[in-house]
Design an enzyme around this catalytic site. Sequence first.
Site, short mmCIF file in Angstrom:
data_model
loop_
_atom_site.label_atom_id
_atom_site.label_comp_id
_atom_site.label_asym_id
_atom_site.label_seq_id
_atom_site.Cartn_x
_atom_site.Cartn_y
_atom_site.Cartn_z
N LYS A 99 2.59 9.80 8.26
CA LYS A 99 1.88 9.33 9.46
C LYS A 99 2.51 9.87 10.76
O LYS A 99 2.26 11.00 11.13
CB LYS A 99 1.75 7.81 9.44
CG LYS A 99 0.84 7.35 8.29
CD LYS A 99 0.18 6.01 8.51
CE LYS A 99 -0.97 5.79 7.55
NZ LYS A 99 -0.65 5.04 6.34
N PHE A 131 0.85 -1.18 0.00
CA PHE A 131 0.00 0.00 0.00
C PHE A 131 0.89 1.23 0.00
O PHE A 131 1.74 1.39 0.87
CB PHE A 131 -0.92 0.04 1.22
CG PHE A 131 -1.83 1.24 1.21
CD1 PHE A 131 -2.93 1.29 0.36
CD2 PHE A 131 -1.57 2.33 2.01
CE1 PHE A 131 -3.76 2.41 0.32
CE2 PHE A 131 -2.39 3.46 1.98
CZ PHE A 131 -3.48 3.50 1.13
N ASP A 151 9.20 2.70 1.58
CA ASP A 151 8.01 3.40 2.04
C ASP A 151 7.88 3.10 3.53
O ASP A 151 7.39 2.04 3.92
CB ASP A 151 6.78 2.93 1.25
CG ASP A 151 5.49 3.59 1.72
OD1 ASP A 151 5.51 4.23 2.80
OD2 ASP A 151 4.48 3.47 1.02
C1 LIG Z 1 -0.88 5.35 4.90
C2 LIG Z 1 0.17 4.93 3.95
C3 LIG Z 1 0.45 5.66 2.77
C4 LIG Z 1 -0.40 6.82 2.32
O1 LIG Z 1 -0.39 7.88 3.20
P1 LIG Z 1 -1.52 9.03 3.06
O2 LIG Z 1 -1.09 10.05 4.08
O3 LIG Z 1 -2.82 8.40 3.35
O4 LIG Z 1 -1.44 9.54 1.68
C5 LIG Z 1 1.51 5.25 2.00
N1 LIG Z 1 2.26 4.19 2.33
C6 LIG Z 1 2.02 3.47 3.45
C7 LIG Z 1 2.91 2.33 3.79
C8 LIG Z 1 0.97 3.80 4.29
O5 LIG Z 1 0.71 3.06 5.37
#
Ligand SMILES: *Cc1c(COP(=O)(O)O)cnc(C)c1O
Length: 398
Positions: free
Chosen positions: A244, A130, A215
Amino acid sequence: MSITPLMPVYPRCDVRPVRGEGCYLIGDRGERYLDFASGIAVNLLGHGHPKLVKTIADQAATLMHTSNLYGSPLGEAFAQTLVDNSFADTVFFTNSGAEAVECAIKTARRYHYANGEAHRHKIISFDNAFHGRTLGTISATSQPKMRDGFEPLLPGFQVVPFNDLDAALAAIDDNTAGFLLEPVQGEGGVTPATVAFLTGLRKACDEHGLLLILDEVQCGYARTGTFFAHEQYGITPDIMAVAKGIGAGFPLGACLATEEAAKGMVFGTHGSTYGGNPLAMAVGQTVLEEVLADGFLDHVKAMGARLRAALEQLIPNHDAMFEDVRGMGLMLGVKMKDAYDARAFVGHLRDHHGLLAVSAGQNVLRILPPLVIEESHIAECIEKISAGARTFADAKAA
Ligand SMILES: *Cc1c(COP(=O)(O)O)cnc(C)c1O
């Protein structure tokens, strides 16, 4: 008209929080929840943290927003602190995780372009990943629920199985720019990369001149017990997306890179109106000071070990329902047996036991407490899950 004023893309539950106090949320009927979801790994200092509240109030009164046309003393200081405490030499600030990943993808493509190899544009990403909800970041996933109806997506991505080094290496060709992955997959099911997989990808990058793009939007920022999760693998990335926890509730993200990897990102190649504004930078600095304070990471490690051990002890008592515990630090998941639905169990814990958790792919109950929890919160959580497992099984049997 039947569409709701809030575009109905979320199946919102009946909990309507109106206030937060430390590790608890209070709903609009006055009911109290132990918040082990943390806004999905965001509120790492809990709710209403006095220092963070004061920073926001003071900075809002002083200077909230200017423009990236001007210099930024707060931005320079915060970026320097991030650089001093990571692999990175430079930082671009964003407002979200998806934007941080977008910047990472653009930085990778630009790197090869700057090297005169613009054909090396393909990014290899992984099943169950994700990376956000923009057109670029959904192009890096294989999940139909995120992609269907939005095609054509961005070309230049190839998705292969996670934790399968041979498949990843086999996907490398003359057009490959690098690999993009979460060291611990969050939404996909709280699945850590194996050491062999992540170190193998790093080695392949070094051998083939590829970029390792991590990521760490969910698993970074102390969540796993180290500042960044990759530190526990003994490798460093070339580019990394963070968000986050970095703002602890304020919308903030960042793309970090080495000087070499960022060599294509020159004047005019990228930008953001809000990105890195003074309010965001003041928040970022305060959160980072807390995270880097003596004992903070040790506390996360200790609480993570406690919570994990307590969850593992639950399993024998509920072995028809729970399979195993996975994850790192305070990013934990309990895999549920096929006969029980993790999403339904999350709803049951919320509605009947006052515990907020999240579900994740692969039928996993995902537990993401604030990083400032104490042992009493762990005990309360375990009590609630244990009682919840009993009543959930009873409800199913009835
Ligand atoms: C939440 C998340 C995103 C996206 O972040 P947003 O602030 O919702 O755009 C991208 N990568 C990972 C691993 C995430 O958990």
